[in-house]
Motif scaffolding. Sequence first.
Motif, mmCIF file in Angstrom:
data_model
loop_
_atom_site.group_PDB
_atom_site.id
_atom_site.type_symbol
_atom_site.label_atom_id
_atom_site.label_comp_id
_atom_site.label_asym_id
_atom_site.label_seq_id
_atom_site.Cartn_x
_atom_site.Cartn_y
_atom_site.Cartn_z
ATOM 1 N N UNK A 1 0.708 -1.181 -0.020
ATOM 2 C CA UNK A 1 -0.001 0.014 0.116
ATOM 3 C C UNK A 1 0.861 1.123 0.167
ATOM 4 N N UNK A 2 2.010 1.172 0.836
ATOM 5 C CA UNK A 2 2.778 2.578 0.875
ATOM 6 C C UNK A 2 3.455 2.531 -0.560
ATOM 7 N N UNK A 3 4.028 1.602 -1.105
ATOM 8 C CA UNK A 3 4.742 1.731 -2.111
ATOM 9 C C UNK A 3 3.700 2.261 -3.466
ATOM 10 N N UNK A 4 2.635 1.783 -3.343
ATOM 11 C CA UNK A 4 1.545 2.028 -4.372
ATOM 12 C C UNK A 4 1.508 3.739 -4.213
ATOM 13 N N UNK A 5 1.303 4.189 -2.934
ATOM 14 C CA UNK A 5 1.129 5.831 -2.869
ATOM 15 C C UNK A 5 2.453 6.089 -3.352
ATOM 16 N N UNK A 6 3.456 5.915 -2.898
ATOM 17 C CA UNK A 6 4.811 6.475 -3.223
ATOM 18 C C UNK A 6 4.925 6.542 -4.892
ATOM 19 N N UNK A 7 4.472 5.728 -5.676
ATOM 20 C CA UNK A 7 4.741 5.346 -7.035
ATOM 21 C C UNK A 7 3.871 6.437 -7.536
ATOM 22 N N UNK A 8 2.601 6.629 -7.175
ATOM 23 C CA UNK A 8 1.676 7.714 -7.474
ATOM 24 C C UNK A 8 2.242 9.011 -7.286
ATOM 25 N N UNK A 9 2.733 9.243 -6.197
ATOM 26 C CA UNK A 9 3.616 10.548 -6.108
ATOM 27 C C UNK A 9 4.735 10.979 -6.981
ATOM 28 N N UNK A 10 5.280 9.674 -7.135
ATOM 29 C CA UNK A 10 6.626 9.805 -8.334
ATOM 30 C C UNK A 10 6.057 10.259 -9.631
ATOM 31 N N UNK A 11 5.003 9.344 -10.048
ATOM 32 C CA UNK A 11 4.277 9.855 -11.473
ATOM 33 C C UNK A 11 3.903 11.096 -11.360
ATOM 34 N N UNK A 12 3.155 11.726 -10.474
ATOM 35 C CA UNK A 12 2.988 13.374 -10.712
ATOM 36 C C UNK A 12 4.259 14.142 -10.578
ATOM 37 N N UNK A 13 5.273 13.865 -9.855
ATOM 38 C CA UNK A 13 6.210 14.437 -9.696
ATOM 39 C C UNK A 13 7.091 14.443 -10.878
ATOM 40 N N UNK A 14 7.133 13.640 -11.906
ATOM 41 C CA UNK A 14 7.676 13.349 -13.180
ATOM 42 C C UNK A 14 7.076 14.267 -14.268
ATOM 43 N N UNK A 15 5.755 14.490 -13.982
ATOM 44 C CA UNK A 15 5.002 15.547 -14.818
ATOM 45 C C UNK A 15 5.608 17.096 -14.689
ATOM 46 N N UNK A 16 6.275 17.348 -13.866
ATOM 47 C CA UNK A 16 6.575 18.705 -13.743
ATOM 48 C C UNK A 16 8.277 18.720 -13.311
#
Length: 129
Positions: free
Chosen positions: A62-77
């Motif tokens: 669960x934690x890794x899934x949230x972190x991956x979502x944050x990484x995806x957002x971060x790469x967009x900017x």
Amino acid sequence: MSELLVSLTEASTLAIDLIALCVIVYGTVEAACMVILHVVTARDDGLERRAIWLRYARWLVAGLTFQLAADILETSVAPDWQTVGRLGAIAVIRTFLNYFLDRDLAEIRERNREGLTPRKGEVADVDAA
């Protein structure tokens, strides 16, 4: 408008990372307490020990899934390709960890559905725990 999007993305990334942190810390504290209780009660039951680690693995997934979502957002900017590359490498590592943890959990669930007896050191699915 672009600056607003970047600001919203950075705030969202921070919020999602905070959620991931809370999930992982909670799971870690819970697992540590369960291990201590297991040791204090002097039960050397491999099945119970495995149940503790499987439950902990669920928190980590669960934690890794949230972190991956944050990484995806971060790469967009991300401002440059070096940052995108670093974030991409982190995302790949987290994805592999998530995949293998999730695969282990799914394998145990499938074996339980088929009514097979657990392998040595394996327990029944602990979703209800």
